[in-house]
Scaffold this active site. Structure first.
Site, PDB file in Angstrom:
ATOM      1  N   SER A  10       0.249   8.074   4.006  1.00 33.68           N
ATOM      2  CA  SER A  10      -0.610   6.939   2.870  1.00 33.68           C
ATOM      3  C   SER A  10      -0.720   5.961   3.529  1.00 33.68           C
ATOM      4  O   SER A  10      -1.661   5.404   3.147  1.00 33.68           O
ATOM      5  CB  SER A  10       0.098   7.486   2.039  1.00 33.68           C
ATOM      6  OG  SER A  10       0.039   8.868   0.896  1.00 33.68           O
ATOM      7  N   ASP A 100       9.042  15.821   5.198  1.00 39.64           N
ATOM      8  CA  ASP A 100       7.985  15.627   6.739  1.00 39.64           C
ATOM      9  C   ASP A 100       7.950  17.046   8.013  1.00 39.64           C
ATOM     10  O   ASP A 100       7.387  16.923   8.497  1.00 39.64           O
ATOM     11  CB  ASP A 100       8.616  14.335   7.113  1.00 39.64           C
ATOM     12  CG  ASP A 100       8.015  13.323   5.880  1.00 39.64           C
ATOM     13  OD1 ASP A 100       6.454  13.522   5.681  1.00 39.64           O
ATOM     14  OD2 ASP A 100       8.183  12.030   6.193  1.00 39.64           O
ATOM     15  N   ARG A 135      17.616  12.466   1.678  1.00 35.16           N
ATOM     16  CA  ARG A 135      15.994  11.447   1.031  1.00 35.16           C
ATOM     17  C   ARG A 135      15.384  10.724  -0.394  1.00 35.16           C
ATOM     18  O   ARG A 135      14.885   9.561  -0.442  1.00 35.16           O
ATOM     19  CB  ARG A 135      14.889  11.027   2.223  1.00 35.16           C
ATOM     20  CG  ARG A 135      13.937  12.911   1.948  1.00 35.16           C
ATOM     21  CD  ARG A 135      12.495  12.930   2.412  1.00 35.16           C
ATOM     22  NE  ARG A 135      11.660  11.962   2.596  1.00 35.16           N
ATOM     23  CZ  ARG A 135      10.800  12.239   2.858  1.00 35.16           C
ATOM     24  NH1 ARG A 135      10.214  12.290   4.289  1.00 35.16           N
ATOM     25  NH2 ARG A 135       9.236  10.878   2.529  1.00 35.16           N
ATOM     26  N   ALA A 216       7.752   1.576   6.372  1.00 33.28           N
ATOM     27  CA  ALA A 216       7.714   0.091   5.174  1.00 33.28           C
ATOM     28  C   ALA A 216       8.159   0.893   3.520  1.00 33.28           C
ATOM     29  O   ALA A 216       9.159   0.532   3.387  1.00 33.28           O
ATOM     30  CB  ALA A 216       7.027  -0.446   4.838  1.00 33.28           C
ATOM     31  N   ARG A 218      10.138   2.686   1.677  1.00 33.49           N
ATOM     32  CA  ARG A 218      10.850   3.851   1.513  1.00 33.49           C
ATOM     33  C   ARG A 218      11.717   3.304   1.859  1.00 33.49           C
ATOM     34  O   ARG A 218      13.324   3.694   2.014  1.00 33.49           O
ATOM     35  CB  ARG A 218      10.887   5.542   1.653  1.00 33.49           C
ATOM     36  CG  ARG A 218       9.547   5.601   0.981  1.00 33.49           C
ATOM     37  CD  ARG A 218      10.397   7.812   0.781  1.00 33.49           C
ATOM     38  NE  ARG A 218       9.405   7.434   0.558  1.00 33.49           N
ATOM     39  CZ  ARG A 218       9.054   8.505  -1.345  1.00 33.49           C
ATOM     40  NH1 ARG A 218       9.939   8.185  -2.080  1.00 33.49           N
ATOM     41  NH2 ARG A 218       8.403   9.303  -1.356  1.00 33.49           N
ATOM     42  N   ASP A 359      -0.280  15.214  -3.716  1.00 36.89           N
ATOM     43  CA  ASP A 359       0.031  14.788  -2.855  1.00 36.89           C
ATOM     44  C   ASP A 359       1.807  14.682  -3.482  1.00 36.89           C
ATOM     45  O   ASP A 359       2.132  15.267  -2.491  1.00 36.89           O
ATOM     46  CB  ASP A 359      -0.063  13.270  -2.125  1.00 36.89           C
ATOM     47  CG  ASP A 359       1.010  12.797  -1.271  1.00 36.89           C
ATOM     48  OD1 ASP A 359       1.183  13.295   0.297  1.00 36.89           O
ATOM     49  OD2 ASP A 359       1.575  11.337  -1.176  1.00 36.89           O
ATOM     50  N   ASP A 400      -6.670  10.184   1.629  1.00 36.44           N
ATOM     51  CA  ASP A 400      -5.515   9.402   3.475  1.00 36.44           C
ATOM     52  C   ASP A 400      -5.256  10.587   4.053  1.00 36.44           C
ATOM     53  O   ASP A 400      -4.757  10.022   5.660  1.00 36.44           O
ATOM     54  CB  ASP A 400      -4.887   8.229   2.359  1.00 36.44           C
ATOM     55  CG  ASP A 400      -3.941   8.682   1.478  1.00 36.44           C
ATOM     56  OD1 ASP A 400      -3.940  10.682   1.393  1.00 36.44           O
ATOM     57  OD2 ASP A 400      -2.991   8.207   0.961  1.00 36.44           O
ATOM     58  N   HIS A 401      -5.207  11.584   3.487  1.00 37.04           N
ATOM     59  CA  HIS A 401      -3.937  12.435   4.287  1.00 37.04           C
ATOM     60  C   HIS A 401      -4.706  13.974   3.897  1.00 37.04           C
ATOM     61  O   HIS A 401      -4.548  13.853   2.512  1.00 37.04           O
ATOM     62  CB  HIS A 401      -3.025  12.108   4.826  1.00 37.04           C
ATOM     63  CG  HIS A 401      -2.330  12.374   3.662  1.00 37.04           C
ATOM     64  ND1 HIS A 401      -1.548  13.024   3.014  1.00 37.04           N
ATOM     65  CD2 HIS A 401      -1.321  11.005   3.144  1.00 37.04           C
ATOM     66  CE1 HIS A 401      -1.346  12.441   2.107  1.00 37.04           C
ATOM     67  NE2 HIS A 401      -1.116  11.661   1.820  1.00 37.04           N
TER      68      HIS A 401
END
Length: 488
Positions: A10, A100, A135, A216, A218, A359, A400-401
């Site tokens: 993103s 991811d 995470r 940046a 997170r 997303d 964006d993806h």
């Protein structure tokens, strides 16, 4: 991004959408700085290096090869470089991924790291994993959605306190993954203890700390906790006097962190800046989890307004304390209603919104919830387009993806992968799929069509396209527009 095989994300996506050009981004910058050795020559590394002779170097970040927030190979190179430059005591505080990358892959990553640290110990470097957690549950919250996530990380990493204690990280991950409703993303916090039950790596006065994620969003919250003396988001219990640096500077406007190992990309002359200074009044809106994308990242990693008289940014608070599959509609309709109001007010020439549903819910592994999420986004798009029809405007719809369009893990032939029970394995990460773009509306001039000579157009082409739709020529160094006007 480094290669075409790297999934979009993103932040990079919104940088490209807003800037109209491709800039070397986090992973690429770090790769170059490590390869050339420039990282070790910078002021940031020199700053943390002053702690090496007498104190510990702590490394905090995502243990993954996903390449979205961090990469394991970069971590290993940083550990190697630091140990060769005087770091005698190193502690790594790991955050497991499963978002991811494949869920369950954290065990292999931890084994790889453990094996490398064992090699360093043979060379006389006291190097160990000190703490860990998933995470989405420990440390890596973003946009101040849930400070409790950061506090769990602080307690484990700084105070050496967590509900679970283990002798090594591999054992910790394997054991905790057996608990109900636990995955790599949501692994409870743990600390590693010695034979006497004492934590091996709390952060104390005089230590050096590096957050090694290159992305940046997170890292900003933990950076604030590590750097700000004046801090009231949770009780830190103690605030050690440390030498802290980020892998990069995570917020250029806040200058946070003030020390960093790799210089950030300098993104100048974004489309938002051009349009604002040429009289285009702008409204931007999303909910908390994507608000920074339609503002900070769109504007070239820049906080705040270009001109507060010309711009209005609206943030709708995201649901907190739950996973997004529980409320998959999220705030889509609320965002759309804000956008609709801005359009119908006729106060703005550009209204920019991000609908996060496909997303954020796509990351949860729940296909049923993602269907609900996508339907909510569809409903929101209709609300906005209906308003555009009313005022005679133009719409541009893109992404964006990829994510929700394919939620199944596949082999190289595209066939679904099955687990040991014969069930299809669910994909929680972004995809490599191209994103669609749709342009229309009653305000579109006759004869406007997509160009046929830009077969590989991408996100960076959108800025010039939007500038053309506003009636401006794009700067010569922008990626070319996607549209042309053809006489009938």
């Amino acid at each position: 991004l480094p290669t075409e095989d790297d999934m979009g994300n993103s932040e990079v996506g919104h940088n490209a959408l807003g800037a109209g050009r491709i800039f070397a981004q986090g992973a690429k910058l770090v790769d170059s700085a490590l390869e050339t050795g420039k990282l070790y020559e910078g002021e940031g590394f020199k700053y943390i290096k002053e702690s090496f002779p007498t104190n510990t170097l702590h490394l905090i970040g995502l243990l993954s090869d996903g390449g979205v927030h961090s990469r394991l190979d970069q971590l290993l190179l940083l550990v190697k470089g630091a140990s060769e430059r005087g770091a005698k005591r190193i502690r790594v505080h790991i955050l497991t991924d499963g978002r991811d990358v494949l869920d369950g892959s954290s065990v292999g990553f931890a084994e790889t790291l453990e094996n490398y640290l064992a090699q360093l110990r043979e060379k006389g470097v006291d190097a160990q994993i000190a703490s860990g957690g998933g995470r989405m549950y420990v440390t890596m919250d973003r946009y101040e959605n849930d400070w409790g996530v950061v506090k769990r990380g602080w307690d484990a990493q700084v105070l050496g306190e967590a509900p679970h204690k283990f002798k090594n990280a591999v054992e910790a991950i394997k054991t905790l993954r057996q608990e109900p409703n636990t995955s790599d993303q949501y692994l409870p916090p743990f600390v590693i203890v010695d034979e006497n039950g004492k934590p091996v790596g709390p952060i104390v006065d005089g230590d050096a700390v590096v957050t090694f994620n290159f992305r940046a969003d997170r890292m900003v919250m933990i950076a604030k906790a590590l750097e700000y003396a004046d801090f009231d988001k949770f009780d830190r219990v103690r605030f050690p006097k440390i030498r802290y640096a980020g892998m990069l500077q995570y917020d250029g406007e806040l200058k946070l962190p003030s020390k960093y190992l790799v210089e950030p990309p300098e993104i100048d002359r974004t489309s938002g800046e051009y349009l604002t200074y040429n009289g285009v009044r702008t409204f931007a809106c999303s909910e908390t989890v994507k608000f920074g994308h339609v503002t900070f990242f769109w504007n070239g990693n820049r906080s705040g307004y270009f001109n507060p008289q010309m711009e209005e940014y609206v943030e709708i608070p995201s649901d907190s304390g739950i996973t997004f599959n529980v409320q998959p509609k999220m705030k889509a309709v609320e965002i759309a209603e804000k956008g609709r109001g801005a359009i119908l007010s006729k106060k703005f020439e550009q209204v920019r919104v991000n609908l996060p549903n496909s997303d954020m819910v796509g990351h949860t592994s729940s296909i049923e919830a993602t269907v609900v999420a996508c339907k909510a986004a569809d409903e929101a798009v209709k609300i906005i387009i209906d308003a555009i029809e009313q005022v005679g405007g133009i719409y541009v719809v893109t992404a964006d993806h990829g994510n929700a369009e394919d939620m199944v893990k596949r082999n190289k032939k595209g066939q679904p992968l099955l687990d040991k029970n014969g069930n299809i394995q669910i994909l929680t990460s972004h995809t490599l799929q191209p994103v669609p773009i749709a342009i229309g509306g009653p305000g579109l001039a006759p004869g406007v069509q997509f160009r046929k000579d830009v077969p590989n157009g991408g996100l960076a082409n959108v800025a010039a396209t939007v500038m053309n739709l506003h009636g401006f020529e794009a700067p010569a160094d922008y990626e070319t527009t996607l549209i042309e006007v053809v006489d009938n």
